[in-house]
Write a protein that holds these residues in place. Structure first.
Motif, short mmCIF file in Angstrom:
data_model
loop_
_atom_site.label_atom_id
_atom_site.label_comp_id
_atom_site.label_asym_id
_atom_site.label_seq_id
_atom_site.Cartn_x
_atom_site.Cartn_y
_atom_site.Cartn_z
N ARG A 134 -7.35 -38.41 21.33
CA ARG A 134 -7.75 -38.89 20.32
C ARG A 134 -9.05 -39.59 19.87
N ARG A 135 -9.49 -39.63 20.79
CA ARG A 135 -10.86 -39.77 20.04
C ARG A 135 -11.90 -38.87 20.16
N ASN A 136 -11.79 -37.59 20.53
CA ASN A 136 -12.33 -36.95 20.59
C ASN A 136 -11.94 -35.75 19.71
N LEU A 137 -10.58 -35.90 19.10
CA LEU A 137 -10.42 -35.27 17.92
C LEU A 137 -10.26 -36.07 16.65
N ALA A 138 -10.18 -37.26 16.90
CA ALA A 138 -10.41 -38.21 15.43
C ALA A 138 -11.30 -37.40 14.27
N ALA A 139 -12.71 -36.78 14.62
CA ALA A 139 -13.09 -36.50 14.16
C ALA A 139 -12.83 -35.32 13.17
N PHE A 140 -11.86 -34.13 13.54
CA PHE A 140 -11.67 -33.23 13.54
C PHE A 140 -9.66 -33.19 12.51
N GLY A 141 -9.93 -34.43 12.68
CA GLY A 141 -8.35 -34.90 11.96
C GLY A 141 -7.30 -33.99 12.75
N GLY A 142 -7.22 -33.72 13.98
CA GLY A 142 -6.49 -34.32 14.77
C GLY A 142 -5.40 -34.64 14.89
N ASN A 143 -4.06 -34.64 14.94
CA ASN A 143 -2.68 -35.86 15.33
C ASN A 143 -2.74 -35.06 16.31
N VAL A 144 -3.14 -35.91 17.67
CA VAL A 144 -2.79 -35.70 19.36
C VAL A 144 -1.69 -36.56 19.71
N TYR A 145 0.10 -35.96 20.28
CA TYR A 145 1.32 -36.31 20.56
C TYR A 145 1.62 -36.41 22.35
#
Length: 260
Positions: A134-145
Motif C-alpha cells: 500500500r505504501r509503494n503503490l499509493a503514488a500510482f493509485g494502486g488498490n491493494v487487498y
C-alpha cells in the motif's frame, strides 16, 4: 541528514567485510546514506553483521530504478524479476487493467505503473506485505487487498484483467534449505515454498486465470528454467497459449500465458 558526512566509513567497511559481505564498500555507503545519525548507523551495521538482509536494514530495495520500501518479513524483490516486468511492458497498453498477484511489496506493479498509466490492483495473503505494498503503490493509485490469490480481488475484475503479474513462490520445498541464509532465515517461507516441485501455487493461478483475464489478456510468471516446461503445460491445460522467454544475463525465465 545522513550519517555519511559525519562518520569515517573505513571501520564500517571492515566490519562488514569481516562478516562476509562481498560488496562491503557499497553496503557501507548505502547504510551511511540511510542512517540519520551515528547511533543509528551503528545499530544498522550491527543488524547487517548479524545477518539481516541489507534491504531490511536500509528499508528499501532497488528494483527497475525504483526504491521499493521493504519491511522485515516481506519478500525482497530480486533483480532477475526485472525481466518479468520488461516482458509484461511489451503488451501493457495505456489504461490497461493490471493486477499484481502475490504482490509482496508491490514491486512488479509499481514498476509497470511507473512506465504506463494503468488501473493497478494488487493482492497478497501476508498482512505485512499488504501494508508494505500500500505504501509503494499509493503514488500510482494502486488498490491493494489481503487474501488468498483471486479470492482477495473485487469480483468486478473477473474477466477484465489485461495483464496479470504473478510472481508466485516456486522453490521446491526440499530445496529451501539450499537457499542463501538471508532468504532461508529471514524471509517468510510462504513466500518461497512452491510445494514438492515448486509449482503448486502456479497451478492454482493457472487454473483460475482464464476466468479473470480479458480475451487476449496475459498471465506472466517467473520460474526456473527446468520448471518452465511444466509451468507452460499447466497453463495450456486451462486453455492458455504459452510462450517461454529467458534472459541469460539475469538468469531469469518467464512463462507467459495468453487467454484466447
Amino acid at each position: 541528514m545522513s550519517a555519511s558526512s559525519a562518520v569515517e566509513l573505513g571501520p564500517v567497511i571492515e566490519r562488514l567485510r569481516a562478516s562476509g559481505c562481498v560488496f562491503a564498500e557499497d553496503e557501507a555507503a548505502l547504510i551511511a546514506e540511510t542512517a540519520r545519525d551515528a547511533d543509528e548507523l551503528a545499530a544498522m551495521v550491527d543488524q547487517r553483521v548479524s545477518g539481516s538482509p541489507l534491504e531490511y536494514v536500509v528499508g528499501w530495495a532497488s528494483f527497475c530504478g525504483l526504491r521499493i520500501a521493504v519491511d522485515p518479513g516481506v519478500f525482497i524483490p530480486r533483480r532477475r524479476t526485472e525481466f518479468l516486468v520488461a516482458e509484461a511492458l511489451k503488451v501493457t497498453a495505456v489504461d490497461a487493467v493490471v493486477v499484481d498477484l502475490c504482490c509482496g511489496a508491490g514491486a512488479l506493479g509499481a514498476a509497470v505503473a511507473s512506465e504506463r498509466q494503468v488501473s493497478l490492483y494488487a493482492a497478497d495473503i501476508e498482512p505485512a506485505a499488504v501494508r508494505c505494498a500500500r505504501r509503494n503503490l499509493a503514488a500510482f493509485g494502486g488498490n491493494v487487498y489481503q487474501g488468498d490469490l483471486f479470492a482477495a480481488l473485487p469480483v468486478r475484475l473477473r474477466g477484465r484483467i489485461d495483464v496479470l503479474l504473478s510472481n508466485v513462490p516456486y522453490v521446491p520445498t526440499d530445496e529451501i534449505r539450499l537457499l542463501p541464509p538471508e532468504a532461508r532465515l529471514y524471509e517468510p517461507h510462504v513466500t518461497l515454498d512452491g510445494g514438492p516441485d515448486g509449482l503448486a501455487t502456479l497451478r492454482r493461478v493457472a487454473a483460475e486465470a482464464p476466468d479473470w483475464l480479458t480475451p487476449g489478456g496475459h498471465l506472466f510468471v517467473e520460474t526456473s528454467d527446468r520448471q518452465a516446461p511444466l509451468a507452460a503445460a499447466a497453463m495450456r491445460e486451462h486453455g492458455l497459449a504459452t510462450a517461454v522467454t529467458t534472459d541469460d544475463e539475469l538468469g531469469a525465465t518467464v512463462v507467459r500465458g495468453t487467454c484466447p
